[in-house]
Design a protein around this motif. Structure first.
Motif, PDB file in Angstrom:
ATOM      1  N   ILE A 174      11.654  -0.547  -4.599  1.00 43.66           N
ATOM      2  CA  ILE A 174      12.292  -1.861  -4.527  1.00 43.66           C
ATOM      3  C   ILE A 174      12.429  -2.311  -3.070  1.00 43.66           C
ATOM      4  O   ILE A 174      12.210  -3.496  -2.735  1.00 43.66           O
ATOM      5  N   ILE A 175      12.762  -1.376  -2.194  1.00 46.27           N
ATOM      6  CA  ILE A 175      12.901  -1.710  -0.774  1.00 46.27           C
ATOM      7  C   ILE A 175      11.563  -2.144  -0.198  1.00 46.27           C
ATOM      8  O   ILE A 175      11.492  -3.100   0.597  1.00 46.27           O
ATOM      9  N   TYR A 176      10.487  -1.464  -0.586  1.00 54.28           N
ATOM     10  CA  TYR A 176       9.152  -1.846  -0.103  1.00 54.28           C
ATOM     11  C   TYR A 176       8.772  -3.249  -0.566  1.00 54.28           C
ATOM     12  O   TYR A 176       8.134  -4.006   0.181  1.00 54.28           O
ATOM     13  N   ILE A 177       9.148  -3.600  -1.779  1.00 53.49           N
ATOM     14  CA  ILE A 177       8.835  -4.942  -2.280  1.00 53.49           C
ATOM     15  C   ILE A 177       9.591  -6.003  -1.484  1.00 53.49           C
ATOM     16  O   ILE A 177       9.038  -7.054  -1.117  1.00 53.49           O
ATOM     17  N   ILE A 178      10.861  -5.735  -1.201  1.00 55.16           N
ATOM     18  CA  ILE A 178      11.650  -6.676  -0.394  1.00 55.16           C
ATOM     19  C   ILE A 178      11.046  -6.818   1.002  1.00 55.16           C
ATOM     20  O   ILE A 178      10.953  -7.918   1.562  1.00 55.16           O
ATOM     21  N   ALA A 179      10.610  -5.704   1.580  1.00 57.98           N
ATOM     22  CA  ALA A 179       9.997  -5.744   2.910  1.00 57.98           C
ATOM     23  C   ALA A 179       8.674  -6.506   2.889  1.00 57.98           C
ATOM     24  O   ALA A 179       8.336  -7.209   3.847  1.00 57.98           O
ATOM     25  N   ALA A 180       7.911  -6.367   1.798  1.00 60.24           N
ATOM     26  CA  ALA A 180       6.645  -7.094   1.684  1.00 60.24           C
ATOM     27  C   ALA A 180       6.878  -8.599   1.618  1.00 60.24           C
ATOM     28  O   ALA A 180       6.131  -9.385   2.222  1.00 60.24           O
TER      29      ALA A 180
ATOM     30  N   GLY B  22       0.809  -1.210   0.000  1.00 60.19           N
ATOM     31  CA  GLY B  22       0.000   0.000   0.000  1.00 60.19           C
ATOM     32  C   GLY B  22       0.842   1.258   0.000  1.00 60.19           C
ATOM     33  O   GLY B  22       0.397   2.312  -0.477  1.00 60.19           O
ATOM     34  N   ALA B  23       2.052   1.171   0.548  1.00 57.90           N
ATOM     35  CA  ALA B  23       2.946   2.331   0.517  1.00 57.90           C
ATOM     36  C   ALA B  23       3.372   2.650  -0.907  1.00 57.90           C
ATOM     37  O   ALA B  23       3.585   3.831  -1.249  1.00 57.90           O
ATOM     38  N   ILE B  24       3.481   1.630  -1.746  1.00 57.30           N
ATOM     39  CA  ILE B  24       3.835   1.865  -3.151  1.00 57.30           C
ATOM     40  C   ILE B  24       2.663   2.473  -3.912  1.00 57.30           C
ATOM     41  O   ILE B  24       2.832   3.374  -4.754  1.00 57.30           O
ATOM     42  N   ILE B  25       1.445   2.020  -3.592  1.00 56.38           N
ATOM     43  CA  ILE B  25       0.271   2.465  -4.350  1.00 56.38           C
ATOM     44  C   ILE B  25      -0.277   3.781  -3.810  1.00 56.38           C
ATOM     45  O   ILE B  25      -0.523   4.727  -4.571  1.00 56.38           O
ATOM     46  N   PHE B  26      -0.470   3.844  -2.475  1.00 62.16           N
ATOM     47  CA  PHE B  26      -1.118   5.013  -1.875  1.00 62.16           C
ATOM     48  C   PHE B  26      -0.134   5.953  -1.176  1.00 62.16           C
ATOM     49  O   PHE B  26      -0.440   7.132  -1.004  1.00 62.16           O
ATOM     50  N   GLY B  27       0.979   5.419  -0.734  1.00 63.38           N
ATOM     51  CA  GLY B  27       1.979   6.259  -0.090  1.00 63.38           C
ATOM     52  C   GLY B  27       1.820   6.369   1.414  1.00 63.38           C
ATOM     53  O   GLY B  27       2.790   6.261   2.155  1.00 63.38           O
TER      54      GLY B  27
END
Length: 218
Positions: free
Chosen positions: A193-199, A115-120
């Protein structure tokens, strides 16, 4: 004149108990009571209760780490929300044994990063809603919130710096230097990319420590 079988000077005879009364053992229960004194081990409420090591909230209660009395502190302990008290093995591969997160918590932490990637602003919402319910979700949302704040500050700073450099370069390149301003988009791309790794780590039940992040929220 009554008949008295006793002669003068003779002893009185003991009473003759009948055989129907059985063997009289008036002191047997008392002897048994004193021959086996009761100790604290046999009394209810002491040794038999096993008060130490099995009462909830002490060493017998499994912690979040899977070991009795260790792992994450209890929910009522404020130290649970202090990221400084978390050990190094709370992050990275193998840290799922430390958190012991349930499937709903994993899913919530997963969508916090996506959601951080999509909505921030999704990490901020999850942090405010779940910070007192799940230590796993709170730590992931806290890390994501710090990454969101850092990403916003660095991105605006990069646009400002590259914008000035692009404008100055555009004076000698007939406006082509303005494309340099778009180099600031590298910053949000890196954090994506960091958010994806964290997900992915959250879906595995692992803790994840965001790199390139200022620790604003502790």
């Amino acid at each position: 004149m009554s008949f008295n079988p006793e002669q003068p000077g003779s002893r009185p005879m003991p009473p003759n108990y009948s055989q129907a009364s059985g063997s009289q053992q008036p002191y047997a229960p008392q002897n048994q009571q004193y021959s086996q004194p009761q100790t604290h081990t046999g009394q209810p409420g002491y040794g038999a209760q096993q008060a130490y090591g099995r009462q909830p909230g002490f060493g017998g209660q499994p912690g979040f780490g899977g070991q009795p009395g260790f792992g994450m502190p209890q929910m009522h302990n404020p130290a649970m929300f202090d990221s400084q008290s978390l050990p190094e093995h709370a992050y990275g591969p193998g840290s799922e044994q430390f958190w012991m997160a349930h499937e709903p918590d994993r899913t919530t932490a997963l969508w916090t990063h996506l959601g951080a990637i999509i909505f921030g602003f999704m990490p901020l919402i999850m942090f405010l809603v779940k910070k007192d319910e799940s230590p796993f979700v709170r730590e992931h949302s806290r890390q994501g919130l710090n990454a969101m704040i850092t990403n916003t500050i660095v991105t605006f700073a990069a646009f400002f710096v590259f914008g000035i450099l692009g404008f100055m370069l555009a004076l000698v390149t007939f406006g082509l230097g303005m494309f340099l301003m778009y180099a600031a988009l590298i910053v949000p791309l890196v954090y994506t990319i960091i958010y994806i790794i964290a997900a992915v780590a959250a879906n595995r039940g692992e803790g994840y420590k965001f790199p390139l992040t200022i620790n604003f929220v502790k």
